[in-house]
Write a protein that holds these residues in place. Sequence first.
Motif, PDB file in Angstrom:
ATOM      1  N   VAL A  69      30.068 -19.242 -24.102  1.00 20.77           N
ATOM      2  CA  VAL A  69      30.267 -19.246 -22.650  1.00 20.77           C
ATOM      3  C   VAL A  69      31.630 -19.820 -22.274  1.00 20.77           C
ATOM      4  N   THR A  70      31.999 -20.965 -22.854  1.00 20.20           N
ATOM      5  CA  THR A  70      33.280 -21.570 -22.477  1.00 20.20           C
ATOM      6  C   THR A  70      34.452 -20.702 -22.927  1.00 20.20           C
ATOM      7  N   ASN A  71      34.343 -20.097 -24.095  1.00 19.73           N
ATOM      8  CA  ASN A  71      35.411 -19.211 -24.549  1.00 19.73           C
ATOM      9  C   ASN A  71      35.461 -17.936 -23.721  1.00 19.73           C
ATOM     10  N   TYR A  72      34.313 -17.468 -23.234  1.00 15.38           N
ATOM     11  CA  TYR A  72      34.319 -16.307 -22.349  1.00 15.38           C
ATOM     12  C   TYR A  72      35.101 -16.642 -21.074  1.00 15.38           C
ATOM     13  N   GLY A  73      34.831 -17.794 -20.482  1.00 13.01           N
ATOM     14  CA  GLY A  73      35.531 -18.187 -19.257  1.00 13.01           C
ATOM     15  C   GLY A  73      37.031 -18.247 -19.462  1.00 13.01           C
ATOM     16  N   TYR A  74      37.436 -18.854 -20.567  1.00 16.46           N
ATOM     17  CA  TYR A  74      38.860 -18.935 -20.896  1.00 16.46           C
ATOM     18  C   TYR A  74      39.436 -17.538 -21.115  1.00 16.46           C
ATOM     19  N   GLY A  75      38.755 -16.747 -21.936  1.00 24.04           N
ATOM     20  CA  GLY A  75      39.244 -15.406 -22.268  1.00 24.04           C
ATOM     21  C   GLY A  75      39.315 -14.497 -21.060  1.00 24.04           C
ATOM     22  N   ASP A  76      38.347 -14.618 -20.149  1.00 21.35           N
ATOM     23  CA  ASP A  76      38.348 -13.790 -18.953  1.00 21.35           C
ATOM     24  C   ASP A  76      39.510 -14.181 -18.044  1.00 21.35           C
ATOM     25  N   LYS A  77      39.731 -15.445 -17.893  1.00 18.66           N
ATOM     26  CA  LYS A  77      40.826 -15.932 -17.037  1.00 18.66           C
ATOM     27  C   LYS A  77      42.189 -15.506 -17.600  1.00 18.66           C
ATOM     28  N   MET A  78      42.346 -15.621 -18.915  1.00 17.13           N
ATOM     29  CA  MET A  78      43.632 -15.332 -19.554  1.00 17.13           C
ATOM     30  C   MET A  78      43.798 -13.851 -19.909  1.00 17.13           C
ATOM     31  N   LYS A  79      42.725 -13.079 -19.833  1.00 14.68           N
ATOM     32  CA  LYS A  79      42.739 -11.662 -20.256  1.00 14.68           C
ATOM     33  C   LYS A  79      43.310 -11.563 -21.664  1.00 14.68           C
TER      34      LYS A  79
END
Length: 175
Positions: A118-128
């Motif tokens: 979940v935390t990596n998804y949030g980071y990855g989504d924000k940073m594309k």
Amino acid sequence: MVANKNMEYPDQELFDYVMEELKKKHITPLTIGGAVYEMEHEYFPNKSVTDFGQGFYQLFKKREVLNIVATGLMIDNLATEKKLPEPMQTIIENDLGQFGVDELLAIGVANLYGSLGVTNYGYGDKMKIGYAKQLDNDGDEINTFSDDLFTALASGLVGRLGHGRPLKVDNIATS
């Protein structure tokens, strides 16, 4: 219609559909491995992009992952073909920020891999991260769900990496 309890789930057909659709979108072990590399190479400096992508197919041993990914890909395909009813066609075609259902589906995948997912998804989504940026900016096809699912799959691999490390404890008492 009532649920048919005697029907077997079409696992192989669903898996084949998801693999074919991911292939069309160029979502592969290598593109996912590139995103995982971006997120994790500092923790695993000896791993290559190829190494990071090796667990790709393992993600799809969960029926829930197959269901979520198939649903998102199907919606993107229908939107690309302009087969959604209005106003959903406009909302999905333009990836309107207030929609958020694409992220909710993706979080469903990431959540299956714990807080790391979940935390990596949030980071990855924000940073594309990685190939998600290309999917997000592809003018030929609608990838409203696909870019988020890509990031969720990469985040799932991050979760598998982190959770795959064995515990280092001695003398666990069993009762």
